[in-house]
Every structure is written in structure tokens, then in C-alpha cells.
Motif scaffolding. Structure first.
Motif, PDB file in Angstrom:
ATOM      1  N   PRO A  78       0.830  -1.218   0.000  1.00  0.00           N
ATOM      2  CA  PRO A  78       0.000   0.000   0.000  1.00  0.00           C
ATOM      3  C   PRO A  78       0.858   1.258   0.000  1.00  0.00           C
ATOM      4  CG  PRO A  78      -0.139  -1.157   2.122  1.00  0.00           C
ATOM      5  CD  PRO A  78       0.755  -1.973   1.256  1.00  0.00           C
ATOM      6  N   ARG A  79       0.276   2.343  -0.534  1.00  0.00           N
ATOM      7  CA  ARG A  79       1.041   3.597  -0.568  1.00  0.00           C
ATOM      8  C   ARG A  79       1.037   4.297   0.790  1.00  0.00           C
ATOM      9  NH1 ARG A  79       1.327   2.490  -5.571  1.00  0.00           N
ATOM     10  NH2 ARG A  79      -0.400   2.309  -6.901  1.00  0.00           N
ATOM     11  N   SER A  80       0.045   4.028   1.617  1.00  0.00           N
ATOM     12  CA  SER A  80       0.065   4.592   2.981  1.00  0.00           C
ATOM     13  C   SER A  80       0.357   3.454   3.975  1.00  0.00           C
ATOM     14  CB  SER A  80      -1.269   5.253   3.297  1.00  0.00           C
ATOM     15  OG  SER A  80      -2.314   4.339   3.063  1.00  0.00           O
ATOM     16  N   SER A  81       0.854   3.835   5.154  1.00  0.00           N
ATOM     17  CA  SER A  81       1.269   2.769   6.089  1.00  0.00           C
ATOM     18  C   SER A  81       0.049   2.167   6.798  1.00  0.00           C
ATOM     19  CB  SER A  81       2.263   3.322   7.107  1.00  0.00           C
ATOM     20  OG  SER A  81       1.613   4.273   7.891  1.00  0.00           O
ATOM     21  N   VAL A  82       0.179   0.917   7.178  1.00  0.00           N
ATOM     22  CA  VAL A  82      -0.904   0.221   7.883  1.00  0.00           C
ATOM     23  C   VAL A  82      -0.399  -0.150   9.279  1.00  0.00           C
ATOM     24  CG1 VAL A  82      -1.885  -0.706   5.749  1.00  0.00           C
ATOM     25  CG2 VAL A  82      -0.183  -2.032   7.005  1.00  0.00           C
ATOM     26  N   GLY A  83      -1.295  -0.612  10.130  1.00  0.00           N
ATOM     27  CA  GLY A  83      -0.893  -1.014  11.491  1.00  0.00           C
ATOM     28  C   GLY A  83      -0.366  -2.432  11.502  1.00  0.00           C
ATOM     29  N   THR A  84      -0.326  -3.020  12.678  1.00  0.00           N
ATOM     30  CA  THR A  84       0.205  -4.384  12.803  1.00  0.00           C
ATOM     31  C   THR A  84      -0.919  -5.415  12.972  1.00  0.00           C
ATOM     32  OG1 THR A  84       0.345  -4.101  15.198  1.00  0.00           O
ATOM     33  CG2 THR A  84       2.335  -3.596  13.931  1.00  0.00           C
ATOM     34  N   GLU A  85      -2.146  -4.951  13.180  1.00  0.00           N
ATOM     35  CA  GLU A  85      -3.235  -5.881  13.518  1.00  0.00           C
ATOM     36  C   GLU A  85      -3.496  -6.895  12.403  1.00  0.00           C
ATOM     37  OE1 GLU A  85      -3.549  -2.555  13.366  1.00  0.00           O
ATOM     38  OE2 GLU A  85      -4.149  -1.809  15.330  1.00  0.00           O
ATOM     39  N   CYS A  86      -3.721  -8.163  12.774  1.00  0.00           N
ATOM     40  CA  CYS A  86      -4.144  -9.168  11.804  1.00  0.00           C
ATOM     41  C   CYS A  86      -5.668  -9.167  11.766  1.00  0.00           C
ATOM     42  CB  CYS A  86      -3.629 -10.551  12.208  1.00  0.00           C
ATOM     43  SG  CYS A  86      -1.875 -10.728  11.859  1.00  0.00           S
ATOM     44  N   LEU A  87      -6.215  -9.257  10.549  1.00  0.00           N
ATOM     45  CA  LEU A  87      -7.671  -9.147  10.389  1.00  0.00           C
ATOM     46  C   LEU A  87      -8.260 -10.412   9.786  1.00  0.00           C
ATOM     47  CD1 LEU A  87      -7.872  -5.579   8.746  1.00  0.00           C
ATOM     48  CD2 LEU A  87      -7.687  -6.158  11.187  1.00  0.00           C
ATOM     49  N   PHE A  88      -9.315 -10.928  10.400  1.00  0.00           N
ATOM     50  CA  PHE A  88     -10.120 -12.000   9.817  1.00  0.00           C
ATOM     51  C   PHE A  88     -11.403 -11.319   9.333  1.00  0.00           C
ATOM     52  CE2 PHE A  88      -7.972 -16.010  10.751  1.00  0.00           C
ATOM     53  CZ  PHE A  88      -6.879 -15.496  11.428  1.00  0.00           C
ATOM     54  N   GLN A  89     -11.497 -11.174   8.009  1.00  0.00           N
ATOM     55  CA  GLN A  89     -12.579 -10.389   7.422  1.00  0.00           C
ATOM     56  C   GLN A  89     -13.757 -11.294   7.053  1.00  0.00           C
ATOM     57  OE1 GLN A  89     -11.344  -8.524   3.761  1.00  0.00           O
ATOM     58  NE2 GLN A  89     -13.253  -7.375   3.501  1.00  0.00           N
TER      59      GLN A  89
END
Ligand SMILES: Cc1cc2nc3c(=O)[nH]c(=O)nc-3n(C[C@H](O)[C@H](O)[C@H](O)COP(=O)(O)OP(=O)(O)OC[C@H]3O[C@@H](n4cnc5c(N)ncnc54)[C@H](O)[C@@H]3O)c2cc1C
Length: 367
Positions: free
Chosen positions: A220-231
Motif C-alpha cells: 500500500p502507498r500509505s502505512s498500515v498497522g500491525t493488527e491481523c484481520l479476519f474479514q
């Protein structure tokens, strides 16, 4: 067994590598891993690397998973460069329909609220973690090699037996048979076929269907957090459930979209269905806008190592005196790799495993 015995391991995935790592750590160094393509060339290099301490507690995997989670923590302390990080893990429900933002404030800063219908903390960073599977495999193999373990890039195509003993392996790139005293088959989803072909006296049931899963790596062009996501993503035609794991290098791994295409003989011949990878990117975009606009680094697919009852198979092949197998780890092979390898090493060297009880996974259960 004698300390000079030559142990041949078929498969350079997390299971074969962990076994070599712990066997050599316990002092046995005459080991060769036979791997047809390259270290971690299949699932073990393409998995997400999500780890959970307690998520298998209600199943037969409880002891193995807890023991293996603890070993991952040990490995992280020993090798700080593994990209291991403790992470909070959330369920994120999204919908194709725009949601009313005022109802659905999410605690995850990089998640877009406009299509999120609910978020729920599944587990905290005390109990869930993320590791880079490829880095882990490369680290374990490099340590094992420094202790004397050899890696042969070759496919095992035949075994020679004498009086219930496997004595030699024939390699695809060699006309000579290689002598072995002990054989371990840790060939992931190819294990069942190998056992059927070379040990027909042991009627191992075939897995229900070979499950192929897709994954993409996005930048991604912007930074993301560290959380893992179950969508859980609701579309007009149903619900899909991709998993989204941020990686320490700034990329984001997304997996899901399974199908049942026949397993090719060679991992390098696995071609992902590009449309399924595009679907993953679009689904993940409903959780975080930056993912639908991200650079696509990798589109890939690999197979889950299954078993007839969806449990691992760990132990000596019935009717054989010196052949062991370890497979069937389905979605949890990275989590359960270290304990599987350590238990197998203890079984082979000492006759019983101290790390945890692997008796429920014995190949004898299919007799
Ligand atoms: C999309 C996806 C995401 C996943 N995410 C996670 C996760 O987040 N956490 C988790 O715990 N697990 C995860 N898994 C599961 C995990 O990847 C597997 O359970 C694990 O990698 C299996 O390891 P393995 O060593 O048994 O098999 P593999 O990694 O498949 O290794 C087997 C090796 O054997 C070799 N081989 C086969 N036959 C021969 C032969 N005759 N001679 C020589 N070599 C041979 C193959 O080339 C291959 O490299 C995921 C799986 C998938 C598909």
C-alpha cells in the motif's frame, strides 16, 4: 539407532526443516533433506505465518499447538531477525453496501469505516503473533546446515526396500541409489501419493480433496498497522472470509479463495487463478481502502497438506521399520511445524516425545 545412521528427509518445507533443525540440535548430524525445487518453495514459503496460542484449544491439536507456540517464542528470542511480532487480532465484518459511519467506529486506525459493519477483538498480542514463514524456514535451515545437515535439490522418485527396511532412495537427477538408514516423508500434500506409491501395504486413506488456496502480497502507498484481520465480507452472492496480515516490511499479505484443482507433481507448475487473486484484492479493499489501490507484489497459490480426518499424521509408517511420516497440518503448519519437528526428533532418537503427546496423530489410526 546409531549416531552414524543416515537420516533422509523428503521435503524442504517447514515440517522437514523443523525436523532437521531439532534432530541436529539434539546432536544427530548425519541428515540429508531431499527437496525437489528449493527450500520453502511451496506452502511453507507462501503461507501467512499467523500464530495463535489458544485457537486450537477445543480440538485434538491443543497440546501440539500450545507446545509449538511456546517453541516459536523460544525461536524468536534465539533469532531476533525472524520478523516475529506479537499482534492484536480482529474480526472485521464488511459489506459491499456503504455502512452508516456513526454506527461502526473501529479501533483499527487503518481500517476504512465506510464499508465496515462491525469489528471485534478476537485475541490480544499476548496470544497471537505473526512470523515470516520464509525467513523462519531459511533461518532454521541455515542453523541446521551449520550443524552438518545437507540439502540435496533433487526429487526422490523411488525407494529400495529389504526385509521391511528402506535401504536406499533413487533421485531424479542421479542414476545411483543413495543409502539411508531412516527415512522421513514430510512432503506436504505430496506425502499421501508418495506413501501410496511406495508403501501400498499401508493403506493410508487419501485426503478428502486437495485444497488450493490463493494469496496476494500488496504494497500500500500509505502505512498500515500491525493488527491481523479476519474479514467476513458480505456480497450480493454470499459471504467470503479473507485473512489480512500486515508484514513488517510494509507489505500486506491477503489469503483466501480456495478451490480444488488437481495437485501438479511439481510445485513450480502451480499457477494461481488470477481472477481469484483479483477478488482477494477487491474484498480486502472493503476493509482498508489503501489495499485496493496498492501495488500488487505477488499473486500466488499453494495447496494445504490434508489428511482423511483433517488432523496431522505424525509417526512411524505402519508395517515399516524405519520409515516415518509427518503431514496433514492443513491451515496450521507454520504454527505446528516446530513442535512436530521436535516431537518427531525425540521419537526417532529416544523412542518417545517429551515435548508433547503426539500419539493421537499416529499413522496407526488408519489401520
Ligand atoms: C494460503 C495459505 C496460507 C497459510 N497460512 C498459514 C498461517 O498463517 N499459519 C499457519 O500456521 N499455517 C498456514 N498455512 C499452512 C501451512 O502453510 C502448511 O500447513 C505448511 O506450510 C505445510 O508444510 P509442509 O512442510 O508439510 O509442506 P510444504 O511446504 O508443501 O513442503 C513440502 C515439500 O516437499 C517437497 N516434495 C514433495 N515431494 C517430493 C519428492 N518426491 N522429493 C523431494 N521433495 C519433494 C515439495 O517440493 C515441497 O517443497 C497456510 C497455507 C496456505 C495454503
Amino acid at each position: 539407532m546409531k549416531s552414524s545412521d543416515h537420516i533422509g528427509i523428503i521435503g524442504g518445507g517447514i515440517i522437514g526443516i523443523s525436523t532437521a533443525f531439532y534432530l541436529s540440535g539434539l546432536g544427530h548430524d548425519n541428515i540429508t533433506i531431499f527437496e525437489q525445487c528449493g527450500i520453502a518453495c511451496h506452502s511453507s514459503g507462501k503461507a501467512g505465518g499467523f500464530l495463535a496460542r489458544k485457537w486450537c484449544d477445543e480440538t485434538d491439536l491443543r497440546g501440539l499447538a500450545r507446545a509449538s507456540y511456546a517453541l516459536h517464542m523460544e525461536l524468536k528470542s534465539e533469532f531476533p531477525d525472524l520478523d516475529y511480532r506479537c499482534v492484536d487480532t480482529f474480526q472485521v465484518n464488511t459489506s459491499e453496501r456503504r455502512s452508516d459511519k456513526s454506527d461502526t467506529q473501529t479501533p483499527i486506525k487503518w481500517v476504512a469505516e465506510d464499508h465496515v459493519t462491525a469489528t471485534k477483538l478476537l485475541d490480544t498480542s499476548d496470544h497471537t503473533a505473526k512470523v515470516s514463514p520464509k525467513l523462519l524456514c531459511n533461518k532454521l535451515i541455515s542453523v541446521a546446515k551449520s550443524r552438518g545437515v545437507k540439502v540435496s535439490i533433487s526429487k526422490v522418485v523411488d525407494v529400495k526396500k529389504s526385509d521391511g527396511h528402506v535401504t536406499h532412495l533413487l533421485l531424479s537427477n542421479d542414476s545411483e541409489y543413495v543409502p539411508v538408514d531412516i527415512l522421513i516423508v514430510a512432503a506436504g500434500p505430496w506425502t499421501t501419493k508418495f506413501i501410496h506409491q511406495h508403501f501400498p501395504e499401508y493403506q493410508l486413506p487419501a485426503p478428502r480433496a486437495q485444497t488450493r488456496a490463493h494469496s496476494v502480497v500488496l504494497r500500500p502507498r500509505s502505512s498500515v498497522g500491525t493488527e491481523c484481520l479476519f474479514q467476513y465480507h458480505t456480497t450480493t452472492s454470499g459471504t467470503v472470509d479473507p485473512e489480512i496480515y500486515p508484514v513488517a516490511d510494509g507489505t500486506v499479505y491477503v489469503c483466501g479463495e480456495v478451490d480444488y484443482v488437481e495437485l501438479p507433481d511439481n510445485p513450480l507448475d502451480i499457477k494461481p487463478d488470477s481472477a481469484k487473486c483479483d477478488d482477494l484484492i477487491s474484498q480486502a479493499g472493503y476493509a482498508a481502502n489503501c489495499l485496493s489501490e496498492a501495488e500488487v507484489v505477488t499473486k500466488q497459490a499453494c495447496y494445504l497438506p490434508g489428511s482423511h480426518d483433517d488432523l496431522p499424521i505424525i509417526g512411524r509408517v505402519p508395517e515399516s521399520r524405519n520409515v516415518w511420516m509427518a503431514t496433514g497440518h492443513t491451515f496450521w503448519g507454520i504454527l505446528n511445524g516446530p513442535a512436530t519437528g521436535k516431537c518427531l526428533a525425540e521419537l526417532i532418537l529416544f523412542g518417545k516425545s517429551k515435548t508433547c503427546d503426539v500419539a493421537p496423530f499416529s499413522p496407526d489410526r488408519f489401520l
